[in-house]
Design an enzyme around this catalytic site. Structure first.
Site, PDB file in Angstrom:
ATOM      1  CB  CYS A 162      -5.481  20.573  29.659  1.00 35.87           C
ATOM      2  SG  CYS A 162      -5.532  22.077  30.642  1.00 35.87           S
ATOM      3  CG  HIS A 301      -2.546  20.967  24.591  1.00 36.71           C
ATOM      4  ND1 HIS A 301      -3.736  20.454  25.065  1.00 36.71           N
ATOM      5  CD2 HIS A 301      -2.085  21.807  25.557  1.00 36.71           C
ATOM      6  CE1 HIS A 301      -3.990  20.951  26.268  1.00 36.71           C
ATOM      7  NE2 HIS A 301      -3.003  21.775  26.591  1.00 36.71           N
ATOM      8  CE  LYS A 333      -7.031  22.802  24.106  1.00 36.52           C
ATOM      9  NZ  LYS A 333      -6.454  21.643  23.401  1.00 36.52           N
ATOM     10  CG  HIS A 338      -7.868  24.924  27.108  1.00 42.36           C
ATOM     11  ND1 HIS A 338      -8.253  23.593  27.128  1.00 42.36           N
ATOM     12  CD2 HIS A 338      -6.617  24.959  27.660  1.00 42.36           C
ATOM     13  CE1 HIS A 338      -7.286  22.865  27.650  1.00 42.36           C
ATOM     14  NE2 HIS A 338      -6.294  23.673  27.975  1.00 42.36           N
ATOM     15  CG  PHE A 397      -1.969  23.421  34.414  1.00 42.84           C
ATOM     16  CD1 PHE A 397      -1.338  23.883  33.272  1.00 42.84           C
ATOM     17  CD2 PHE A 397      -2.843  24.266  35.066  1.00 42.84           C
ATOM     18  CE1 PHE A 397      -1.568  25.165  32.797  1.00 42.84           C
ATOM     19  CE2 PHE A 397      -3.087  25.559  34.602  1.00 42.84           C
ATOM     20  CZ  PHE A 397      -2.452  26.001  33.467  1.00 42.84           C
TER      21      PHE A 397
END
Length: 411
Positions: A162, A301, A333, A338, A397
């Site tokens: 991401c 984020h 988002k 996302h 991640f």
């Protein structure tokens, strides 16, 4: 060191297939989340996604090339074409070896992977397409954009989940700042709304199981239960300031700093102490020659997962100190879902437009306060503000953190 500015933008998103439509949707508080209509969801408990709608690649990608490219590459090519048109130049006055393409994808051609594997299982190995590998690999968007434009400078594809396209933009920024390039197309693309992909994300507990589109992607809200899968592409033309100024380019904002760190903690969870994410923010605003109190807005984020906003809140407080309580921190988002590897680029574009227009995007759908996320999440709607500098965060991640620091353009 040379200044780096944004002179072109392109976007294919769940809330609009060009930057103006996307920005108008943000100002109107419109999200792009809806029931999945591409495949049968009766045997999977994920019913919603933030899908790109009404996308027609034909003006940029002809029918033959459509058959030979994954949809993520088509999103990338169309967004890049928008950005190049928007920048007002083909940049052919520059040495082609000094114009780069740095474009990533978190997952690449997973739709192609699924389709070709089905052929393999049902019809045998000889039926797998000769284009399978080029359609699958996540560097192909960068390759195709380079082929289209003729730009022969630095060309690669970061893959950091991401955080992918924020890393892409940050690396492009550094290439120009330090004199290796004069301009660069940069960003990311993703097309992972497939049944197989949703099964994987769902089985790891990452996705929202909500059936209410208005209460599915709700960053910072206490009732958040996972992210909503999005898709699309965001592309920017970054340019050395003096070249952009000399040709009379429209400048959206200046990219002034970039911070990149690693949590060294867990394969999917952000680090609970927020230390490395905070360090990325600090590195970004310090490179820009700023202090914590100079930051007027943070595009978080903000994935709408239970742990992300809790730990990102800690990180923002560590990075900005006392100033954190006075800093608007919103997650777009809430509107786009996302977009994985494309998220950072789209959010950098939104942050640039926020600076240019003096408007802070809201966190749409926020209703139930969470005591662990006690920041100013801008729940009431778009907020007018005199913005001078902003941060855009991406956390991937694997513990990959990337923060971009953008400044309002000033001659």
């Amino acid at each position: 060191m040379r200044r780096v500015v944004i002179t072109g933008i392109g976007a294919i998103t769940p809330i609009g297939n060009d930057p103006k439509t996307m920005w108008d949707s943000i100002l109107a508080g419109k999200h792009g989340i809806a029931e999945i209509d591409r495949f049968d969801t009766s045997d999977i408990d994920i019913k919603l996604a933030a899908m790109v709608k009404g996308f027609d690649p034909s003006p940029v990608v002809d029918k033959k090339e459509q058959r030979r490219t994954d949809i993520y590459c088509q999103y990338a090519l169309c967004a890049a074409a928008q950005a190049m048109t928007d920048c007002g130049s083909d940049l052919k006055d520059l040495d082609p070896y000094r114009v780069g393409v740095i474009v990533g994808s978190g997952i690449g051609g997973i739709q192609t992977f699924e389709e070709e594997h089905t052929k393999f299982e049902q019809k045998g190995n000889k039926r797998v397409s000769v284009f399978f590998i080029p359609m699958l690999i996540s560097n192909m968007a960068a390759g195709l954009i380079s082929i289209r434009t003729g730009f022969k400078g630095v060309n690669f594809a970061p893959v950091t989940a991401c955080a992918t396209s924020s890393h892409a933009i940050g690396e492009a920024f550094r290439q120009i700042k330090h004199g290796y390039l004069d301009a660069c197309i940069t960003g990311g693309a993703e097309a992972s709304i497939t049944k197989f992909s949703l099964a994987g994300f769902n089985n790891m507990g990452a996705l929202s199981k909500s059936t209410d589109p208005d209460r599915a992607s709700i960053p910072f809200d206490k009732e958040r239960d996972g992210f909503v899968m999005g898709e699309g592409a965001g592309m920017l033309v970054l340019e050395e300031y003096e070249h952009a100024k000399a040709r009379g380019a429209h400048i959206y904002a200046e990219i002034a700093g970039y911070g990149a760190t690693g949590d060294a903690y867990h394969i999917t969870s952000p680090a609970p102490d927020g230390e490395a994410a905070a360090k990325a923010m600090q590195l970004a605003f310090e490179e820009a020659g700023l202090k914590a109190e100079d930051i007027d807005y943070v595009n978080a984020h903000g994935t709408s997962t239970p742990i992300n906003e809790r730990y990102e809140t800690i990180a923002v407080k560590k990075a900005l100190g006392e100033h954190a309580k006075d800093t608007p921190v919103s997650s777009t988002k809430s509107m786009t879902g996302h977009m994985l590897g494309a998220a950072g680029a789209v959010e950098a574009i939104i942050t640039a437009l926020a600076l240019e227009n003096g408007v802070i995007p809201q966190t749409l759908g926020y209703k139930v306060p969470d005591e662990d996320c006690d920041l100013d999440c801008v729940p009431e709607g778009p907020r007018k503000a005199d913005l001078r500098a902003a941060l855009s965060n991406s956390l991937g991640f694997g513990g990959h953190n990337a923060t971009l620091c953008l400044k309002k353009y000033a001659d």
